[in-house]
Each structure stands twice: as structure tokens, then as C-alpha cells.
Design an enzyme around this catalytic site. Sequence first.
Site, PDB file in Angstrom:
ATOM      1  N   GLU A 200     -50.739  12.998 -23.048  1.00 18.14           N
ATOM      2  CA  GLU A 200     -50.173  11.653 -23.106  1.00 18.14           C
ATOM      3  C   GLU A 200     -48.885  11.576 -22.294  1.00 18.14           C
ATOM      4  O   GLU A 200     -47.948  12.340 -22.510  1.00 18.14           O
ATOM      5  CB  GLU A 200     -49.859  11.236 -24.540  1.00 18.14           C
ATOM      6  CG  GLU A 200     -49.406   9.768 -24.588  1.00 18.14           C
ATOM      7  CD  GLU A 200     -48.755   9.352 -25.893  1.00 18.14           C
ATOM      8  OE1 GLU A 200     -48.882   8.168 -26.246  1.00 18.14           O
ATOM      9  OE2 GLU A 200     -48.107  10.190 -26.551  1.00 18.14           O
TER      10      GLU A 200
ATOM     11  N   SER B 235     -50.207   1.565 -30.952  1.00 17.16           N
ATOM     12  CA  SER B 235     -50.658   2.862 -30.438  1.00 17.16           C
ATOM     13  C   SER B 235     -51.449   3.651 -31.470  1.00 17.16           C
ATOM     14  O   SER B 235     -52.313   4.449 -31.108  1.00 17.16           O
ATOM     15  CB  SER B 235     -49.456   3.691 -29.973  1.00 17.16           C
ATOM     16  OG  SER B 235     -48.877   3.126 -28.828  1.00 17.16           O
TER      17      SER B 235
ATOM     18  N   ASP C 270     -44.459   3.453 -22.265  1.00  9.09           N
ATOM     19  CA  ASP C 270     -44.345   2.509 -23.377  1.00  9.09           C
ATOM     20  C   ASP C 270     -42.900   2.351 -23.841  1.00  9.09           C
ATOM     21  O   ASP C 270     -42.440   1.230 -24.083  1.00  9.09           O
ATOM     22  CB  ASP C 270     -45.224   3.013 -24.525  1.00  9.09           C
ATOM     23  CG  ASP C 270     -45.225   2.089 -25.728  1.00  9.09           C
ATOM     24  OD1 ASP C 270     -45.870   1.025 -25.644  1.00  9.09           O
ATOM     25  OD2 ASP C 270     -44.594   2.436 -26.746  1.00  9.09           O
TER      26      ASP C 270
ATOM     27  N   ASP D  82     -49.348   5.670 -22.284  1.00 10.98           N
ATOM     28  CA  ASP D  82     -49.055   4.776 -23.392  1.00 10.98           C
ATOM     29  C   ASP D  82     -48.357   3.514 -22.893  1.00 10.98           C
ATOM     30  O   ASP D  82     -47.362   3.586 -22.179  1.00 10.98           O
ATOM     31  CB  ASP D  82     -48.174   5.488 -24.423  1.00 10.98           C
ATOM     32  CG  ASP D  82     -48.216   4.808 -25.774  1.00 10.98           C
ATOM     33  OD1 ASP D  82     -47.768   3.654 -25.864  1.00 10.98           O
ATOM     34  OD2 ASP D  82     -48.706   5.423 -26.737  1.00 10.98           O
TER      35      ASP D  82
ATOM     36  N   ASP E  84     -53.609   3.001 -23.436  1.00  8.59           N
ATOM     37  CA  ASP E  84     -54.086   2.547 -24.742  1.00  8.59           C
ATOM     38  C   ASP E  84     -53.894   1.051 -24.951  1.00  8.59           C
ATOM     39  O   ASP E  84     -54.627   0.423 -25.703  1.00  8.59           O
ATOM     40  CB  ASP E  84     -53.424   3.342 -25.869  1.00  8.59           C
ATOM     41  CG  ASP E  84     -51.895   3.322 -25.814  1.00  8.59           C
ATOM     42  OD1 ASP E  84     -51.336   2.828 -24.813  1.00  8.59           O
ATOM     43  OD2 ASP E  84     -51.266   3.813 -26.766  1.00  8.59           O
TER      44      ASP E  84
ATOM     45  N   THR F 172     -50.090   8.624 -30.659  1.00  5.61           N
ATOM     46  CA  THR F 172     -51.267   9.003 -29.887  1.00  5.61           C
ATOM     47  C   THR F 172     -51.665  10.461 -30.092  1.00  5.61           C
ATOM     48  O   THR F 172     -52.815  10.741 -30.444  1.00  5.61           O
ATOM     49  CB  THR F 172     -51.065   8.685 -28.394  1.00  5.61           C
ATOM     50  OG1 THR F 172     -50.748   7.295 -28.255  1.00  5.61           O
ATOM     51  CG2 THR F 172     -52.319   9.003 -27.598  1.00  5.61           C
TER      52      THR F 172
END
Length: 536
Positions: free
Chosen positions: A274, A81, A279, A41, A321, A134
Site C-alpha cells: 500500500e 478505506s 490519501d 490509498d 481503493d 488497508t
Amino acid sequence: MKTLKRLTTLTILLSLLSFTLPSTCIFAAQPHKNVILLIMDGTNSDILTLSRWYRGTDLQLDKILTGGVRTYSAQSAITDSAAAGSAMATGVKTKADFIAMNPDGRPALTVLEGAKLSGYRTGIVATSPVQHATPAAFTSHTLNRDEFGDIGEQQVYQGLDVVLGGGAAWLKPQSKDHAKDDDGMLKTKEVSREDGENLVKVISSSGYDMALRRDGLLRKAQSSKLWGVFADEDISYEFDRETLKPDEPSLAEMTSVAINRLSQGEKGFFLMVEGSKVDWAAHKNDPVGMISEVLSFDDAVGEALDFARKDRNTLVVAVTDHGNSGLTLGNQGTNGDYKNLPAEKFIEPLKKAKLTVKGATSQLKKNRTNLKEVLSSYGLGNLSSKEYCAMEDAKSVEDLESEMVRLMAKRANLGFTTHGHTGEDVFLYAYGPGKPVGLIENIDIPKVISSYMGFSLTTGKFATWYVDGKEYYRGKGFKVKIEGRTSKNPVMVATRDDQVLRFPENKDFYWRNGDKVGLKSVNVYDGETFYVHVEE
């Protein structure tokens, strides 16, 4: 001649035998098919470069680079996201904050749901709460990514085989947790299932092994189904985990266990993994946290590749992503001397940090008497008087973190353009049969996966899986209403003659005259419309 006749007769008999014996006696059984989709992410290209320099060797990802992915959403060149996860889950570009919903607000079946309905085992792994955007996009349907209560409930009733990550707070009835801080002060924290349901009990009664700690995750399996929840919210950054939260598992460990459990099925499996917190660190502009989570993710990719290389029927796809932070190796301070900056000039300041900025400040005492130790744990020793005063003057922990990451970026010759997402194309990594190559759209990923697994999300029954329940049952002569429209547990009620059907939100069943009837998917309510699946 006699020998030749005997050989001819034997050949004929063997040929006849091949028509009379079951095909499984002559031909090998169709191979199972597995797919492991791994998502970083919020990861831009420069942090991958920086992480490679930091580790000192090639990444596992480097070995399987095949192309790139375009990330824009239905409404913006820079996605969030939710829209990005939904695109990779459903094959449809949608709006920000939508979770597996078409732009018109109708639920879109996900590739995980399609795999489950096609007989594959399914699972998700995340270092965030599993209700985060996600993992939510593969397992639930809402118009707002923040509806953690609804998302968590749908996930529980989806019938997944393996769920591993954080998010315990949204599985328990609303209550208050009491604990003491470092200074002995009592602090209270709300945990959040506003509808009062205890989803932990539902999970425990549904045949799952339940793991709450790392040792519980790694113990010998009792069931083929596993639900592991290791934090009320997110799992710690990898650089912090061993020191501060040793009872939490690593992403690589969760990935390995998930693969082991899912591979017990005969047909195959779909697993989404994930690495959630690249992120989170990028939003803070914390390069140490970003490196922590890129390397954690890369280790998980290594677990997937080890399995795929042995199995030979497993497709592995790894991607991010969207970008985040605009991190660059080089900044305004390197305009004149970038030609004389070896990798060590970027890496050495970062390697002095033992914890991420979040991990470091989590150790700060309320009276800040250990501020120097906290700064040192983030690699910020030998501060000038001006630098230290800036840290002392920070009014909040958030302000202190901002000063710390700003100084770290300066020392490491790094630049950041934003605390938000960015819109660049990202790298595509893939290995195994049917792997995608070249520059593709994010919506192509589920198409590649579903094609390999032998089903379609765009044609046939999966394309029109969810229907407007009120419209459908009224067409069948029922009177339809929604009870508790504004409550936490609304129900669609359809009545005709002596039949009463009750469809509870987020559940995989309905009640027919008081008898429970199982469904193949969950009921979805968006505040106006109840979406259900019906078998004609």
C-alpha cells in the site's frame, strides 16, 4: 530396413520408459504462482495526470492500464478505506470501519489468509502504520478500524513471512517516550499497547529478522522471514524522507526487499503493497504531498513489474481503493483562460516546493522565527504582505498548513472540492497471467487473485472458516464462558468433564489442560462473540 527397425525399437523403448519414470523426469514441474497487489490509498484521476506532468515521462502505471474499478461500499456511494480494503481482501462489500468482517459482523477470510493456508508465502508493505485500515483488512478482523491494538496483535500471530512499514507504537507495552523539541523543551508522547504485551519480543522469538532502520532492511538476509518497522506511526512522505528521515526506507525499497524474501519459497507468494499516504496528503488538500506519494507508489509498481517480467508467472494488480479531495486541474479562477494554460502553469509552482506541507511545518520553531524559511521550503516565496499576514495569523500548525495549501493550489491553478473521500470509479492496472480487464467491482479483485492461485474464498472450507466458538462448543457438550470480557485480554473457556480449553483473543493457539495447541488462524473476539476455526 535394419535402420528403420532400430528406430522403431528405440521409439517403443522411449515410450515405455516415459510410463515408468517419475513424471518430473519427463515433464517440467508445475510453475509457482505469485501475486503482487498494489493499492494507492485515496487517489483520484487528476492527481495521476498531474504527477505524470510533474515527472515529465509516462508512469509505470500507464503501461499496464486495463480498465476501471467501482468502489462503493455496502452502505454508501462513497467508501472509507476499511470497507474498501475489506472488499478487495475478502470479496465482500461491507460497512464503514469494518475490517475483514461481513456486514453481519462475522469474520470473512481474506485472500492473504487463503494464500497462506494454501501453502503460499505472504507479506504486507505499507507507508502507514501496518495496523492502518488497508493492510489491516488483509491480515485481521475487527468491527472498528481504530482497534490498532487488536489488529497489531492479530498480525503478529498470523504468521506472515514479511511485514514492512510503520506502527511500532502498537507493538510495545504502554510507556512514555521523552524527547526535546527544537526549542529544548521536554515533550512526552504516549505509545500504545494498553494490554501491556510486548509484541516486539514475540516477533523476535518467532524467527524473524528484525529491521528498524533502512540499512537494516537492505542488509543481507539471515532468515526468510522479515519484520521491518521504521516509525512509531507512519513513514515520511517520499519528498521529505531523504532530507528529514534518511533512516527510513522508500516504498520501492521495501517492495523490492519483500519480493526478494518472498520469492525464496517454492510454491509462490502473495504480497500486498500500500502506498498509504496519497490519501493523507489528499485529506490535507496538499498537491505536493499527493504527487510525492503517487510517484513513490509508481516506483514501487516498477519494482513489481521488473520482477514479473522476468518471472513470467506473476500477476500484478494495481488500483486505488477510492478517490479523495476532488482535485482538479483547473478551478474557478481558470473559467475564462483554461484554453491558454500549458502544463507548466500547473507544474512550475509545485516544483518550487522541496518538502510537503507536513514536512515543511515539521521544521517550524515554536516561536515561529523561521516562518519564512518554512514557507520557502514549501515553494511559497515572494509572498505579498496580505499573503504573509495570513500565514502569521494562523493560530495553529493545522491552520497554517491550510493557508499554505490554499495558496499553493491557487498558484498552481488547482481546485479541491472536499477534504474527504469521493465516490468515482478508479483506474485498474494489471499485468501477467489471469489479469483482470474492463470495468469491474472491487470485490472481483480477490476472486481473480484466488482463482489464479488455485483456491476459493466463496466455496468449500474457506467460505465457512470461522465459527461462533460458544455455539460450536456448547453443541459438543461443553460449558462455555468468556473470562475478562471487558479486559484487554479476554479468553473463551470451554469446559467438559476433565477437559479445559482456553482460547485467548487474537492468538493462533489455545490451551488444552495447560498444553499449548497451535491453530491455523487467529481467534477473533468482537466484544460479544468469540470466533474460532475448528478442524472437524
